[in-house]
Design a protein around this motif. Structure first.
Motif, short mmCIF file in Angstrom:
data_model
loop_
_atom_site.label_atom_id
_atom_site.label_comp_id
_atom_site.label_asym_id
_atom_site.label_seq_id
_atom_site.Cartn_x
_atom_site.Cartn_y
_atom_site.Cartn_z
N LEU A 351 0.82 -1.21 0.00
CA LEU A 351 0.00 0.00 0.00
C LEU A 351 0.85 1.27 0.00
O LEU A 351 0.34 2.36 -0.27
N GLU A 352 2.13 1.11 0.34
CA GLU A 352 3.08 2.23 0.42
C GLU A 352 2.66 3.26 1.47
O GLU A 352 2.74 4.47 1.27
N ARG A 353 2.22 2.74 2.61
CA ARG A 353 1.83 3.59 3.74
C ARG A 353 1.61 2.72 4.96
O ARG A 353 1.49 1.49 4.86
N PRO A 354 1.52 3.33 6.16
CA PRO A 354 1.17 2.56 7.36
C PRO A 354 -0.26 2.06 7.27
O PRO A 354 -1.07 2.55 6.47
N LEU A 355 -0.61 1.10 8.10
CA LEU A 355 -1.95 0.53 8.08
C LEU A 355 -2.91 1.32 8.96
O LEU A 355 -2.52 1.89 9.98
N THR A 356 -4.17 1.31 8.58
CA THR A 356 -5.21 1.87 9.44
C THR A 356 -5.57 0.83 10.50
O THR A 356 -5.21 -0.36 10.38
N THR A 357 -6.31 1.25 11.51
CA THR A 357 -6.72 0.33 12.56
C THR A 357 -7.59 -0.79 11.99
O THR A 357 -7.44 -1.97 12.35
N MET A 358 -8.50 -0.44 11.10
CA MET A 358 -9.39 -1.44 10.51
C MET A 358 -8.59 -2.45 9.68
O MET A 358 -8.90 -3.66 9.68
N GLU A 359 -7.59 -1.99 8.98
CA GLU A 359 -6.75 -2.90 8.19
C GLU A 359 -5.98 -3.84 9.10
O GLU A 359 -5.82 -5.04 8.79
N LEU A 360 -5.53 -3.32 10.25
CA LEU A 360 -4.82 -4.15 11.20
C LEU A 360 -5.75 -5.20 11.80
O LEU A 360 -5.37 -6.38 11.97
N VAL A 361 -6.98 -4.82 12.09
CA VAL A 361 -7.97 -5.77 12.62
C VAL A 361 -8.25 -6.87 11.61
O VAL A 361 -8.23 -8.07 11.94
N SER A 362 -8.49 -6.49 10.37
CA SER A 362 -8.82 -7.46 9.32
C SER A 362 -7.64 -8.42 9.10
O SER A 362 -7.82 -9.64 8.94
N LEU A 363 -6.45 -7.88 9.06
CA LEU A 363 -5.27 -8.69 8.82
C LEU A 363 -5.07 -9.70 9.97
O LEU A 363 -4.72 -10.86 9.76
N THR A 364 -5.28 -9.23 11.21
CA THR A 364 -5.09 -10.10 12.38
C THR A 364 -6.12 -11.24 12.37
O THR A 364 -5.79 -12.41 12.68
N LYS A 365 -7.35 -10.92 12.04
CA LYS A 365 -8.40 -11.96 11.99
C LYS A 365 -8.07 -13.01 10.94
O LYS A 365 -8.42 -14.19 11.11
N ALA A 366 -7.41 -12.56 9.87
CA ALA A 366 -7.07 -13.51 8.80
C ALA A 366 -5.98 -14.48 9.21
O ALA A 366 -5.73 -15.48 8.54
N HIS A 367 -5.31 -14.19 10.32
CA HIS A 367 -4.24 -15.06 10.78
C HIS A 367 -4.58 -15.67 12.14
O HIS A 367 -3.72 -16.12 12.88
#
Length: 367
Positions: A351-367
């Protein structure tokens, strides 16, 4: 002590025009900041008298001033405005004396003496004489002009580095010399052509100058001048004997307003005014700030109305990601943390930027 000249020097910025409503909002913001003096414009500027009349009842302890050329007719116009101070500009470098005014040093001194005497006769109580291009003038002659102005009744000498060629070391020497030989107030006007205006202005104050010119975002001719927000914040928060008369909590709002009004975008890393000056993503810094923010912050963001932003991304390590998950109450299995960190880094680089909180939540759930 600061002389804000956003409405004089700042208004001279190429392509910038402030309407009456904008000027009033700038004045209100500067009064809230606690600016010591406001230079509201120059003699002959349209609407200046009306602006002075509007500002006078609300100015409190802030002095109102205007700029005038070193000419009797203009000084008479300035005297009729009812301001507290008149700033008379006079060039002192041979380059300006000969090529701009078409006279010599003796003629220049005669004009200066006559103008200051005229200002006094007209009842101007505080006469400021700005020595233009002082940084390229013969120092002995510039000092002679300053002494003459003092003898004629001037209240202040303002040294102008008109093309921004001074370094802090040279400014230190120049300000100290004039301070040593004058009994009246001393000010400086520092241009930013080589990026040293704020440093030069602060150095002059530390060397004994009583005032420094500045403008919001440093706007002005060419590269502008020293920045009001930088000087006010440093003097309030970091100077050993800080000047707590400046109320900096609203300074960023004023910077944003002037930015839009003048058409000057604020870089996101601009000192004091930038939106990302308290944003952090680097793993080492994020971890350290979790322990104590002042490890990597020069002052509390609250003091200038800013917010701290901490995010995770491609530069974040395990501790930073774990801290972010904990801060946002994002449930995760500790054994999955290394995988989450790798996923955070990959997505951030994509994405060429830091993650938003929602992106971090979604990514964590996927793992």
């Amino acid at each position: 002590m600061l002389i804000d000249t956003t409405l004089r020097e700042g208004a001279q910025l190429f392509g910038t025009y402030f309407n009456r409503e904008t000027k009033e909002r700038i004045i209100s913001g500067l009064l809230a900041l606690g600016t010591n003096e406001m230079e509201l414009g120059w003699v002959g500027q349209e609407g200046l008298k009306e602006l002075v009349e509007w500002a006078r009842p609300i100015k409190g302890e802030t002095a109102l001033s205007v700029w005038s050329p070193c000419r009797g007719a203009d000084i008479r116009k300035a005297a009729a405005l009812g301001v507290d101070r008149v700033n008379i500009g006079v060039p002192v470098s041979d380059l300006h004396i000969e090529n701009r005014l078409g006279t010599d040093r003796e003629g220049l001194l005669e004009r200066l003496a006559r103008s200051v005497l005229t200002a006094g006769i007209l009842g101007i109580r505080y006469i400021s004489v700005g020595l233009e291009d002082a940084s390229r003038a013969d120092e002995a002659f510039a000092l002679a002009a300053a002494r003459l102005a003092q003898d004629m009744g001037a209240s202040r000498i303002r040294l102008a580095d008109s093309v921004g060629v001074l370094t802090p070391a040279r400014m230190m020497g120049l300000a100290a010399t004039f301070r040593r030989h004058l009994d009246i107030d001393l000010a400086v006007h520092c241009h930013d052509d080589f990026g040293m205006a704020t440093a030069n202005a602060l150095t002059a104050l530390q060397a004994g100058a009583d005032y420094a010119d500045c403008s919001i975002l440093g706007i002005g001719e060419r590269s502008g001048i020293a920045a009001t927000e930088e000087l006010a914040t440093y003097l309030t928060l970091k100077e050993d004997n800080h000047d707590d008369t400046y109320q900096t909590d609203g300074i960023r709002d004023l910077c944003n307003f002037v930015s839009h009004a003048a058409g000057v975008p604020i870089p996101r890393t601009k000192a004091v005014a930038g939106k990302d000056i308290f944003a952090c993503e680097s793993g080492i810094h994020v971890h350290a700030m979790g322990k104590s923010p002042d490890l990597f912050e020069p002052y509390n963001p609250d003091t200038i109305g800013a917010n701290r932003i901490v995010a995770v991304g491609g530069k974040s390590g395990r501790r930073a990601v774990a801290g972010a998950l904990e801060e946002h109450d994002i449930a995760h299995d500790e054994a999955d943390l290394p995988t989450i960190v790798d996923a955070v880094r990959r997505l951030s680089h994509k994405l060429e930027r830091p993650l938003t909180t929602m992106e971090l939540v979604s990514l964590t759930k996927a793992h």
